[in-house]
Design a protein around this motif. Structure first.
Motif, short mmCIF file in Angstrom:
data_model
loop_
_atom_site.label_atom_id
_atom_site.label_comp_id
_atom_site.label_asym_id
_atom_site.label_seq_id
_atom_site.Cartn_x
_atom_site.Cartn_y
_atom_site.Cartn_z
N GLY A 127 7.27 -3.04 9.62
CA GLY A 127 5.88 -2.60 9.69
C GLY A 127 4.99 -3.47 10.55
N SER A 303 1.40 3.67 1.39
CA SER A 303 1.43 2.47 2.24
C SER A 303 0.94 1.27 1.44
CB SER A 303 0.53 2.67 3.47
OG SER A 303 0.48 1.49 4.25
N VAL A 307 -4.45 1.86 5.94
CA VAL A 307 -4.01 2.70 7.05
C VAL A 307 -5.10 2.84 8.12
CG1 VAL A 307 -2.34 3.98 5.69
CG2 VAL A 307 -4.69 4.82 5.84
N ARG A 336 1.37 2.78 11.04
CA ARG A 336 1.51 3.02 9.60
C ARG A 336 1.40 4.51 9.30
NH1 ARG A 336 -2.33 -2.11 7.92
NH2 ARG A 336 -0.80 -3.72 8.47
N LEU A 340 4.38 7.10 7.62
CA LEU A 340 4.19 7.93 6.42
C LEU A 340 4.74 9.34 6.59
CD1 LEU A 340 0.56 6.92 5.35
CD2 LEU A 340 2.68 6.40 4.14
#
Length: 421
Positions: A127, A303, A307, A336, A340
């Motif tokens: 990430g 998350s 975000v 991010r 998702l």
């Protein structure tokens, strides 16, 4: 010696399926932002190192990739003197230079939209990448909280359009945090460090924050006062926000409480029309040093990190223009958002599957006719076992195919259906 073909650490290659998801996200976000009147601009990847290290980038200034000056014949005394340029670590600092140079040709207020890569010398991990894309909108020249409310509304709508609904808006204000620090007796010159430490609360908890603040010279009693005030302000309702803010922080200016109430009223109205939660979060700091007013972040249950985030920075443009200009911005964590989503919606994609003895003119004529219908069409030579090739086409994202033989064009068939097998 065999060359290592892997990408540089902290960077990555992106396969077509991954890029398709990214293209889908960017297209949906762009569509929404354009409806709100935000105009796309571009700024260079390289900025003057003095601008990037001007003390407004917070911890990110430690992560700048610096570019050596050309024409050096001998090394200076300091390693920092070797660099005169750096790769941008965000899109806001370049925007302020852009506005300072071009404001005379821009509308007032100016609604800016940017998308592009930024670079930070992060420790590579899941990430977190050293090169990644940011997606920003900024409203320059609007002094009221209309800017904050519009930025939040546009961004939550953009994320929902991209396939990420159900976000929670977290809201605070740097002026509130300054008043909180003043109320606790923390000296003005020490408040920058106080903000940086408080920003770590979600990672290290109050014990970790307390330990670091004490190491910075903050007394235990002062930390207790800050903790009590923040705890009392968590989970406030809109109707009680102004009163409880001033009760907890008596030195808070009235206009700060009024601005926060105006923004929360706009969020409450917005929540009546779409899936949206919001909260006043007194622990929200945001790491950049240039924020001067309201700050906000969007969180999503999928998350572990925010975000999107942003806030007001009314004094940053003045460093380029020579006079302060009200400004507020919002940055989407593009990587991010992409993470998702499992995949982009399937696009109608046709393979013109042609035998080896079919002339290029005939193949292109079939493809041309399909493209005239507004469809995405690719010509691919027939090879190997027919069923196996159809399976590969489906894996590659094709939704249907047309089989072209010499002098014969079979009807279009849907991939994955019984008739295509």
């Amino acid at each position: 010696m065999k060359m290592d073909n892997s990408p540089a650490r902290g960077t990555r290659d992106l396969l077509p399926a991954t890029v398709a998801v990214r293209d889908h996200v960017l297209a949906r976000i762009t569509e929404v932002y354009h409806r709100y009147g935000y105009q796309r601009i571009e700024t260079p990847a390289l900025e003057d190192i003095a601008r990037l290290t001007g003390g407004q980038g917070g911890e990110n200034e430690k992560l700048i990739f610096k570019v050596l000056r050309r024409g050096l014949t001998e090394l200076p005394g300091s390693l920092d003197e070797l660099a005169d340029l750096g790769l941008r670590f965000d899109l806001t600092v370049p925007l302020t230079r852009f506005y300072g140079n071009n404001h005379a040709a821009l509308p007032v207020p100016f609604r800016s939209f940017q998308f592009g890569p930024v670079w930070r010398a992060e420790r590579p991990q899941k990430g977190r990448y050293r090169q990644f894309n940011q997606c920003d909108i900024d409203l320059i020249g609007e002094e009221s909280v209309l800017a904050e409310a519009e930025l939040i509304e546009a961004t939550t709508e953009a994320l929902a359009a991209a396939g990420v609904p159900g976000v929670t808006v977290r809201l605070s204000d740097r002026r509130f945090l300054s008043a909180l620090a003043d109320n606790a007796g923390i000296a003005t010159e020490a408040q920058g460090g106080f903000f940086i430490t408080l920003d770590k609360l979600d990672k290290v908890g109050w014990d970790g924050v307390r330990k670091e603040l004490v190491s910075r010279g903050v007394a235990e009693a002062q930390v207790d006062g800050v903790q009590q005030a923040i705890t009392a302000l968590q989970g406030l309702e809109e109707a009680k926000l102004a009163d409880q803010l001033t009760d907890a922080v008596p030195s808070l200016p009235e206009n700060v409480a009024a601005d926060l109430v105006a923004t929360t009223q706009a969020l409450a109205e917005l929540a009546k029309t779409r899936e949206l939660d919001w909260e006043f979060d007194p622990t929200l700091v945001r790491g950049m040093g240039y924020y001067t007013g309201q700050i906000f972040e969007l969180s999503h249950p999928g998350s572990s990190s925010s975000v999107a985030g942003g806030g007001r920075y009314d004094r940053l443009i003045g460093r380029s223009l020579g006079k302060d200009v009200p400004a507020c911005g919002f940055s989407i964590g593009f990587e991010r958002i992409v993470d998702l989503l499992d995949s982009a919606p399937r696009v109608d994609t046709v393979a013109v599957l042609h035998e080896a003895d079919v002339s290029p003119a005939e193949v292109l004529a079939v493809a041309r006719q399909l493209r005239a219908e507004g469809r995405q069409v690719t010509a691919i030579k027939r090879r190997g076992k027919f069923g196996a090739q159809l399976g590969r086409l489906e894996e590659w994202g094709y939704t249907s195919f047309v089989h072209v033989k010499a002098g014969e064009v079979a009807g279009e068939r849907v991939l994955g259906s019984r008739e295509s097998s």
